[in-house]
Design an enzyme around this catalytic site. Structure first.
Site, PDB file in Angstrom:
ATOM      1  N   SER A   1      35.892  44.192  33.498  1.00  0.00           N
ATOM      2  CA  SER A   1      37.507  44.053  33.420  1.00  0.00           C
ATOM      3  C   SER A   1      37.939  43.871  32.161  1.00  0.00           C
ATOM      4  CB  SER A   1      37.807  42.953  34.534  1.00  0.00           C
ATOM      5  OG  SER A   1      38.205  43.309  35.665  1.00  0.00           O
TER       6      SER A   1
ATOM      7  N   ASP B   1      48.258  42.965  36.361  1.00  0.00           N
ATOM      8  CA  ASP B   1      46.988  42.328  35.857  1.00  0.00           C
ATOM      9  C   ASP B   1      46.605  42.801  34.472  1.00  0.00           C
ATOM     10  OD1 ASP B   1      44.621  41.045  36.424  1.00  0.00           O
ATOM     11  OD2 ASP B   1      43.466  42.773  37.221  1.00  0.00           O
TER      12      ASP B   1
ATOM     13  N   HIS C   1      43.536  38.663  35.325  1.00  0.00           N
ATOM     14  CA  HIS C   1      42.439  37.934  36.281  1.00  0.00           C
ATOM     15  C   HIS C   1      41.184  37.278  35.449  1.00  0.00           C
ATOM     16  CE1 HIS C   1      40.646  41.889  37.144  1.00  0.00           C
ATOM     17  NE2 HIS C   1      39.630  41.304  36.852  1.00  0.00           N
TER      18      HIS C   1
END
Length: 432
Positions: free
Chosen positions: A278, A200, A162
């Site tokens: 992330s 992800d 993402h």
């Protein structure tokens, strides 16, 4: 002295008690950092009328909603390169890790004052900042910031999907030009090679004329609750940030977090991670990457989640073999059996098969491969593809990417009836 006493006498009783309490608390903070021989427990009692006024003004957190950490949109904040981790030569780091420095009898897993710094030193050079300019009608309005780890000297970077991809259904497209900045300040343009929405996980590639630093991948299966770990990345555009914590849970189920669809497991830690972390690595004390940080609970501290590196390695194998992740689907809900569950099931139904291990099938999806193969609710799987199985993990391991391949399954039914079934897995449709 008399002047001091006269001034002191102007304060009322509550002010005096408050001053004493604060002074005692301050002395506690000072003493707590002193040498061990000076440490002693100190108790501070606050009178009832003053307790309310001395409370910390922290908001009470109620809404525990999960927050993915895709990026940090910063229009006026520059990425900082203020973290330079080279306190010990790498040769000394490896020696200390093996117990060769100082006391030769030192255990390999001994936790010292430099353990965290040495682990960060091993991985730090391979941690990168990933930035994607955000355009609004041709005008750059800021950058989305994420993190990543170089896992091969050829420029292969492991990150979170993402961070670099916009997904429509199960298909993704790059968010735009990807700028990758190394710890030494070098900047490259990156390209998304593979990305998988469900896990992800994504791979970004950069090209360099010289070999790049790379991080070593460890084994997340060796982790235990309470093990020390560090999270590295670029939270809020603050490049090369390191935080430390412990593993809180090694197999947090996706269903525990309110996720539907195919089951997943995460590493739960109390490392501080924020927007921009992330895709960054979760690292053990040996300086090995054992997870990829992807999300946290937005309204709570100390609840962070990472994809285990063992799962990531399987995804990378799929990328290498097929260019995407292939997930077989049987249409069976499965539950690992243990002694307590078996005892309860036998108590409720005397005809439940006599087993001491296996995998229960409590539900079969209509019009699924499992239903066509003849599975029934209440079946206990004891062999899968000719191999004895006790846990769902073993079934998933055996399935691998087998789609359209007949698999023999031995089940035990009520009345201890043994039945061999043949199931043909289909590829899972994650858009449904």
């Amino acid at each position: 002295m008399s002047c001091f006493l006269r001034r002191f006498g102007r304060f009322n009783r509550s002010s005096v008690v408050r001053a004493v309490a604060i002074a005692a608390f301050g002395s506690t903070l000072l003493c707590s950092n002193d040498y061990d021989r000076f440490r002693a427990p100190i108790a501070v009692r606050v009178p009832e009328p003053l307790q309310d006024s001395l409370r910390l003004t922290c908001p009470v957190l109620h809404d525990l909603s999960l927050q993915l950490l895709p990026f940090s949109v910063q229009s006026g904040m520059l990425a900082l390169s203020s973290y330079n981790v080279s306190p010990v030569p790498l040769s000394d780091v490896s020696k200390e890790a093996s117990g060769a420095v100082g006391d030769k009898s030192k255990a390999r897993d001994c936790f010292g004052k430099d353990t965290i710094a040495n682990a960060a030193a091993k991985v730090g050079p391979a941690v990168v900042n990933i930035a994607i300019p955000q355009d609004f009608f041709g005008i750059t309005s800021g950058k989305s910031i994420g993190s990543g780890t170089i896992i091969n000297k050829d420029g292969t970077i492991l990150t979170s999907a993402h961070v670099v991809v916009d997904f429509q259904g199960s298909r993704g497209s790059s968010k735009g030009k990807i700028e990758v900045t190394l710890q030494d300040g070098r900047t490259f343009e990156g390209k998304v090679v593979n990305a998988d929405l469900h896990s992800d996980i994504a791979i970004v590639k950069i090209n360099s004329e010289t070999p790049l630093p790379e991080a070593k991948l460890g084994l997340s299966s060796r982790l235990r609750p309470g093990d020390w770990v560090i999270a590295m990345g670029c939270p809020l555009s603050l490049q090369n940030t390191v935080t430390a914590g412990i593993v809180s849970c090694v197999d947090r189920k996706s269903s525990d977090l309110g996720f539907s669809g195919m089951p997943r497991e995460y590493l739960q830690t109390d490392c501080a991670i924020n927007v921009g972390n992330s895709g960054g690595p979760l690292v053990n004390m040996d300086g090995e990457v054992i997870g990829v940080n992807i999300m946290k609970v937005a309204s709570a501290d100390g609840l962070s989640f990472s994809v285990p590196i063992d799962s990531v390695c399987k995804i990378l194998e799929h990328f290498k073999k097929s260019g995407r992740v292939i997930r077989p689907w049987l249409g069976l809900k499965m539950l690992d059996l243990n002694e307590m569950i078996i005892t309860q099931l036998k108590k409720n139904d005397a005809s439940f098969p006599n087993v001491n291990k296996g995998i229960l099938v409590p539900m079969v999806t209509p019009r699924s491969p499992g239903e066509r193969a003849g599975f029934c609710p209440g079946d206990v799987v004891i062999e899968f593809d000719g191999k004895p199985v006790e846990k769902l993990k073993e079934v998933i391991e055996i399935l691998g990417d087998k789609v359209g391949v007949p698999i023999k399954v031995l089940v035990k039914r009520a009345g201890d009836k043994l039945v061999t079934l043949t199931v043909i897995p289909e590829e899972a449709n994650l858009d449904v």
